[in-house]
Design an enzyme around this catalytic site. Sequence first.
Site, PDB file in Angstrom:
ATOM      1  CB  SER A  80      41.794  28.739  49.031  1.00 17.55           C
ATOM      2  OG  SER A  80      42.147  30.069  49.385  1.00 17.55           O
ATOM      3  CG  HIS A 107      37.877  37.747  39.807  1.00 18.57           C
ATOM      4  ND1 HIS A 107      38.459  38.333  40.893  1.00 18.57           N
ATOM      5  CD2 HIS A 107      38.221  36.439  39.844  1.00 18.57           C
ATOM      6  CE1 HIS A 107      39.137  37.422  41.566  1.00 18.57           C
ATOM      7  NE2 HIS A 107      39.011  36.256  40.944  1.00 18.57           N
ATOM      8  CE  LYS A 124      43.155  35.753  41.608  1.00 21.51           C
ATOM      9  NZ  LYS A 124      42.674  35.796  42.977  1.00 21.51           N
ATOM     10  CD  GLU A 145      41.416  39.181  43.076  1.00 19.54           C
ATOM     11  OE1 GLU A 145      41.974  39.165  41.970  1.00 19.54           O
ATOM     12  OE2 GLU A 145      41.516  38.227  43.894  1.00 19.54           O
ATOM     13  N   GLY A 171      42.283  33.511  47.750  1.00 17.67           N
ATOM     14  CA  GLY A 171      43.631  33.903  48.152  1.00 17.67           C
ATOM     15  C   GLY A 171      43.881  33.837  49.654  1.00 17.67           C
ATOM     16  CG  ASN A 224      42.239  34.898  37.658  1.00 16.38           C
ATOM     17  OD1 ASN A 224      42.948  35.642  36.978  1.00 16.38           O
ATOM     18  ND2 ASN A 224      41.393  35.351  38.567  1.00 16.38           N
ATOM     19  CD  GLU A 265      36.622  32.653  41.650  1.00 18.45           C
ATOM     20  OE1 GLU A 265      37.580  31.885  41.624  1.00 18.45           O
ATOM     21  OE2 GLU A 265      36.693  33.838  41.318  1.00 18.45           O
TER      22      GLU A 265
END
Length: 251
Positions: free
Chosen positions: A213, A99, A14, A101, A177, A12, A171
């Site tokens: 991560s 996702h 991003k 985010e 991250g 991904n 996730e």
Amino acid sequence: MTALRPLLFAANWKMHLDPAEAREYLQRFLAAVAPRSGRELWFFPGSVAIEASAQACRSRADIRIGIQDVHWEPKGAFTGAVSVGMARGAGASMALVGHSERRHVFGESEADTRKKVRALLDAAMGIVLCVGEKLEERERGETGAVVLRQLAAAIDGLAKEELSRLVIAYEPVWAIGTGRHATPADAADVHRVIRGHLTARGAPTNTILYGGSVNLSNIRALLAEPEINGVLVGGASLDPERWAEIVETNA
Ligand code: PGA
């Protein structure tokens, strides 16, 4: 778990890599990684780099290109949004949905997530549905409940055959991250909760990925868990040689 399911490595990107950078990345990556049976490689570039990425990978049957988010309407006055048809026209054959985010930075609701799943199923596109708890939810012991609530909301009303087409990505939000990752055993526990729900709904064989991560130092231990069918990776997928090393890892 199903032995014949291919191991899945999903990158991904991003909001990184423009079309020229995506082309250069893929040129270097393809030079380093030959197709291997039992492994699939998926890339989720930014929308504007989908076409360049799809063209760069067109000779590789082991690679698929996806979009990071879609709108559920086929067209209309939705400034900044990309429809499923537009994504497909650019060369995407799948999409990430829900996702963290999108949920927590852009305020995507569980109802929105469900509409996106529906639109993608109707278009016969692949779907990676992302679910995961926040740190405070984990600390309150709510991980299973949160993940199941997100999952149930997204798949509400789907027929068994539709449900079995989904890939789920677990996730944990606190691991994305941050350099902190779930232990393989903790991740596997949540995968079993997800698997249990899907099995009860008549879909026992879906691929379930872990994300958050993932890097070269933890990939082996994660993939050694039979419950973990592959990984969804952000930061560690941005360098082609580093990502090549990760996808060459054998469990
Ligand atoms: P990360 O991101 O690998 O940088 O933690 C994972 C993701 O958001 O899919």
